[in-house]
Scaffold this motif. Structure first.
Motif, PDB file in Angstrom:
ATOM      1  N   ASN A  49       0.367  -1.484  -0.312  1.00 46.33           N
ATOM      2  CA  ASN A  49       0.008  -0.061  -0.288  1.00 46.33           C
ATOM      3  C   ASN A  49       1.259   1.115   0.187  1.00 46.33           C
ATOM      4  O   ASN A  49       0.689   2.206  -0.299  1.00 46.33           O
ATOM      5  CB  ASN A  49      -1.123   0.237   0.865  1.00 46.33           C
ATOM      6  CG  ASN A  49      -0.404   0.163   2.726  1.00 46.33           C
ATOM      7  OD1 ASN A  49       1.011   0.438   2.841  1.00 46.33           O
ATOM      8  ND2 ASN A  49      -0.698  -1.283   3.589  1.00 46.33           N
ATOM      9  N   GLN A  50       2.173   1.210   0.230  1.00 47.04           N
ATOM     10  CA  GLN A  50       2.972   2.047  -0.007  1.00 47.04           C
ATOM     11  C   GLN A  50       4.286   1.608  -0.178  1.00 47.04           C
ATOM     12  O   GLN A  50       4.703   0.821  -0.010  1.00 47.04           O
ATOM     13  CB  GLN A  50       2.868   3.081   1.661  1.00 47.04           C
ATOM     14  CG  GLN A  50       2.007   3.830   1.913  1.00 47.04           C
ATOM     15  CD  GLN A  50       2.391   4.347   2.718  1.00 47.04           C
ATOM     16  OE1 GLN A  50       2.943   4.103   4.330  1.00 47.04           O
ATOM     17  NE2 GLN A  50       1.826   6.245   3.207  1.00 47.04           N
ATOM     18  N   VAL A  51       5.331   3.086  -0.668  1.00 47.69           N
ATOM     19  CA  VAL A  51       6.392   2.342  -1.321  1.00 47.69           C
ATOM     20  C   VAL A  51       7.455   3.392  -1.153  1.00 47.69           C
ATOM     21  O   VAL A  51       6.809   4.513  -1.227  1.00 47.69           O
ATOM     22  CB  VAL A  51       6.147   2.135  -3.289  1.00 47.69           C
ATOM     23  CG1 VAL A  51       5.256   1.346  -3.367  1.00 47.69           C
ATOM     24  CG2 VAL A  51       5.958   3.361  -3.075  1.00 47.69           C
ATOM     25  N   GLU A  52       8.642   3.355  -0.798  1.00 48.83           N
ATOM     26  CA  GLU A  52       9.455   4.583  -0.627  1.00 48.83           C
ATOM     27  C   GLU A  52       9.987   4.903  -2.125  1.00 48.83           C
ATOM     28  O   GLU A  52       9.510   4.313  -3.050  1.00 48.83           O
ATOM     29  CB  GLU A  52      11.126   4.115   0.065  1.00 48.83           C
ATOM     30  CG  GLU A  52      10.568   3.568   1.483  1.00 48.83           C
ATOM     31  CD  GLU A  52      10.256   4.557   2.393  1.00 48.83           C
ATOM     32  OE1 GLU A  52      10.361   5.510   2.454  1.00 48.83           O
ATOM     33  OE2 GLU A  52       9.920   4.277   3.742  1.00 48.83           O
ATOM     34  N   THR A  53      10.774   6.343  -2.017  1.00 54.27           N
ATOM     35  CA  THR A  53      10.947   6.984  -3.307  1.00 54.27           C
ATOM     36  C   THR A  53      12.546   6.566  -3.451  1.00 54.27           C
ATOM     37  O   THR A  53      13.356   6.510  -2.776  1.00 54.27           O
ATOM     38  CB  THR A  53      11.140   8.031  -2.895  1.00 54.27           C
ATOM     39  OG1 THR A  53      10.136   8.829  -3.310  1.00 54.27           O
ATOM     40  CG2 THR A  53      11.204   9.447  -4.291  1.00 54.27           C
ATOM     41  N   ALA A  54      12.619   6.042  -4.807  1.00 51.03           N
ATOM     42  CA  ALA A  54      14.168   5.405  -5.065  1.00 51.03           C
ATOM     43  C   ALA A  54      14.598   6.988  -5.962  1.00 51.03           C
ATOM     44  O   ALA A  54      13.896   7.619  -6.743  1.00 51.03           O
ATOM     45  CB  ALA A  54      13.938   3.939  -6.100  1.00 51.03           C
ATOM     46  N   VAL A  55      15.700   7.555  -5.893  1.00 54.01           N
ATOM     47  CA  VAL A  55      16.005   8.810  -6.516  1.00 54.01           C
ATOM     48  C   VAL A  55      17.430   8.354  -7.338  1.00 54.01           C
ATOM     49  O   VAL A  55      18.280   7.681  -6.385  1.00 54.01           O
ATOM     50  CB  VAL A  55      16.002   9.863  -6.205  1.00 54.01           C
ATOM     51  CG1 VAL A  55      16.510  10.861  -6.221  1.00 54.01           C
ATOM     52  CG2 VAL A  55      14.891  10.109  -4.817  1.00 54.01           C
ATOM     53  N   ASN A  56      18.155   8.653  -8.035  1.00 52.98           N
ATOM     54  CA  ASN A  56      18.938   9.305  -8.866  1.00 52.98           C
ATOM     55  C   ASN A  56      19.092  10.811  -9.443  1.00 52.98           C
ATOM     56  O   ASN A  56      18.680  11.606  -9.474  1.00 52.98           O
ATOM     57  CB  ASN A  56      19.114   8.232 -10.407  1.00 52.98           C
ATOM     58  CG  ASN A  56      20.398   8.231  -9.962  1.00 52.98           C
ATOM     59  OD1 ASN A  56      21.365   8.461 -10.381  1.00 52.98           O
ATOM     60  ND2 ASN A  56      20.171   7.767 -12.373  1.00 52.98           N
TER      61      ASN A  56
END
Length: 460
Positions: free
Chosen positions: A396-403
């Motif tokens: 129901n939720q996800v963390e943010t993956a950032v580049n």
């Protein structure tokens, strides 16, 4: 007109996908089965996370394959160009096993080793609804995914087939849409815009070491929405994983086992408020139907990646901007072209393709009333209390993956998207592929349902 300082800004890329709680450099993966295998799991809080298993020499998988070949029945380990499964007979065998509290055989769970659902046949004389396709022996890889012992291709799952059939169960209208969407919150986007403004445009003053963590913190978690099927199924988890990892490839955080130029490689920058969105959809021109309606063939790879643009407003809202920028278009076209080879070497993409095929097959079974003709109501397949498939934590939720990549002179911000499947659309007359000279009808007629032993549900 933009100021010189704004034009000299940097390119930042963020993906709205499932959680990746590692630094960008550590996120680099290679899905070669001899080195590292990737998958996902959903924790007790409903956050989906990556899992990886290393096998530097391939010895662990070779041992697993050898053990599987030693324990599987010989007729299962032998590759088959065309293996037939009677869904009604399989359901009857499963019902008997559940009534007797028997362990469900692995050959049932893995649909006798099918690696692709290529045909659906109906035999009015016996009432058998048959799915058919190539098959081989099967084994669990290091992440728990069932793959072929010969080719390494993903194996079709009984649980996934049941999810598809329930979506188009007898006596229902059937779902119009199956998909997943992973979206930033409005508050997260607003915080993100404010953070970017606080960073400023003076490159000499930007602290690169705190840039990515600052972006992740500002964005926070994103929401996962699953439509048309239960989010507590392996089916849903696979769709989310495929979508997530596609986006990681797009922003250069996962190195695929086949050459796919990432969006970051091709992008020259864009509007600082741009929101790139990429979606997996079926290639709907994939169904060949016999004139008598008793046979269906799925043609081609069946999956393509498409893109669209949105704009992010100052308060975190999102509006359609239309079109697709050239770098995004090059990435989606390259991904679609490479999909067949990628699916061979990265099983999650083959799993998603198989799931799309299952949904279209289930929609066909309902649309042409094969249930009624077979006098079959799905039985235990449609009874969660007797055979549960909703056994996973729902994402129901996800963390943010950032580049963050220094490139060009503009700011490109978040990437989102999802998976969008409309199985009934593939059955529209204008989408159908002609059955030239009745070849499919003849093929069904040539494949007879043999005299099967009690409890037998598959044959070559």
């Amino acid at each position: 007109m933009e100021s010189r300082s704004t034009r000299l800004f940097h390119l930042l890329l963020a993906t709205f996908a499932v959680g990746l709680l590692v630094a960008p450099a550590a996120a680099q993966t290679n899905n070669n089965n001899n080195f590292q295998q990737s998958g996902v799991y959903v924790d007790a809080q409903g956050v989906l996370r990556m899992q990886q298993a290393s096998d530097p020499t391939g010895q662990l998988m070779r041992q697993r394959v050898q053990a599987a070949k030693a324990t599987l029945a010989p007729e299962l380990t032998k590759p088959s160009e065309l293996r037939m499964i009677s869904l009604n007979r399989l359901e009857a065998a499963l019902a008997k096993a559940t009534e007797e509290n028997n362990t469900i055989p692995e050959e049932m769970k893995n649909l006798a080793g099918l690696t692709q659902l290529k045909y659906v046949f109906f035999y009015p004389e016996s009432g058998d609804i048959v799915i058919a396709g190539p098959a081989e022996g099967f084994v669990s890889d290091l992440t728990g995914r069932a793959v072929g012992t010969t080719s390494g291709k993903a194996i079709l799952s009984l649980d996934d087939m049941i999810v598809a059939l329930r979506a188009y169960a007898p006596g229902t209208k059937g779902v119009n849409f199956v998909g997943v969407s992973i979206d930033p919150t409005k508050e997260g986007l607003k915080n993100y815009q404010e953070y970017l403004r606080s960073v400023g445009t003076d490159l000499a003053k930007i602290n690169v070491a705190t840039l990515v963590p600052g972006m992740q913190q500002a964005l926070g978690k994103q929401d996962v929405t699953v439509t048309g099927i239960s989010p507590k199924t392996n089916f849903a988890k696979t769709l989310v994983e495929a979508d997530y990892r596609m986006k990681l490839i797009g922003i250069g955080l996962e190195r695929p086992p086949v050459r796919i130029p990432s969006y970051t490689e091709k992008s020259r920058g864009g509007s600082k408020n741009a929101l790139q969105r990429w979606f997996f959809t079926p290639n709907y021109e994939c169904v060949k139907l016999s004139e008598d309606g008793l046979a269906m063939e799925l043609v081609g790879e069946g999956v393509k990646l498409i893109g669209e643009n949105e704009m992010v407003t100052r308060d975190g809202g999102r509006v359609q901007s239309g079109g697709e920028d050239p770098a995004s278009r090059m990435f989606t076209m390259a991904f679609t072209k490479a999909y067949p080879e990628l699916a061979k070497r990265s099983p999650v993409y083959a799993q998603m393709r198989n799931q799309i095929d299952m949904l279209i097959a289930a929609a066909y079974i309902q649309e042409y009333d094969l249930y009624g003709q077979a006098h079959w109501n799905l039985g235990v397949f449609n009874d969660e209390s007797r055979y549960p498939v909703e056994v996973y934590n729902a994402p129901n939720q996800v963390e943010t993956a950032v580049n963050a990549v220094w490139k060009g002179n503009r700011l490109v911000t978040p990437i989102g998207g999802g998976v969008s499947i409309k199985p009934k659309y593939a059955l529209l007359p204008e989408q159908m592929i002609e059955d030239e000279n009745g070849a499919l009808e003849k093929e069904r007629a040539e494949i007879k349902v043999p005299e099967l032993a009690p409890g037998q549900w598959w044959w070559d």
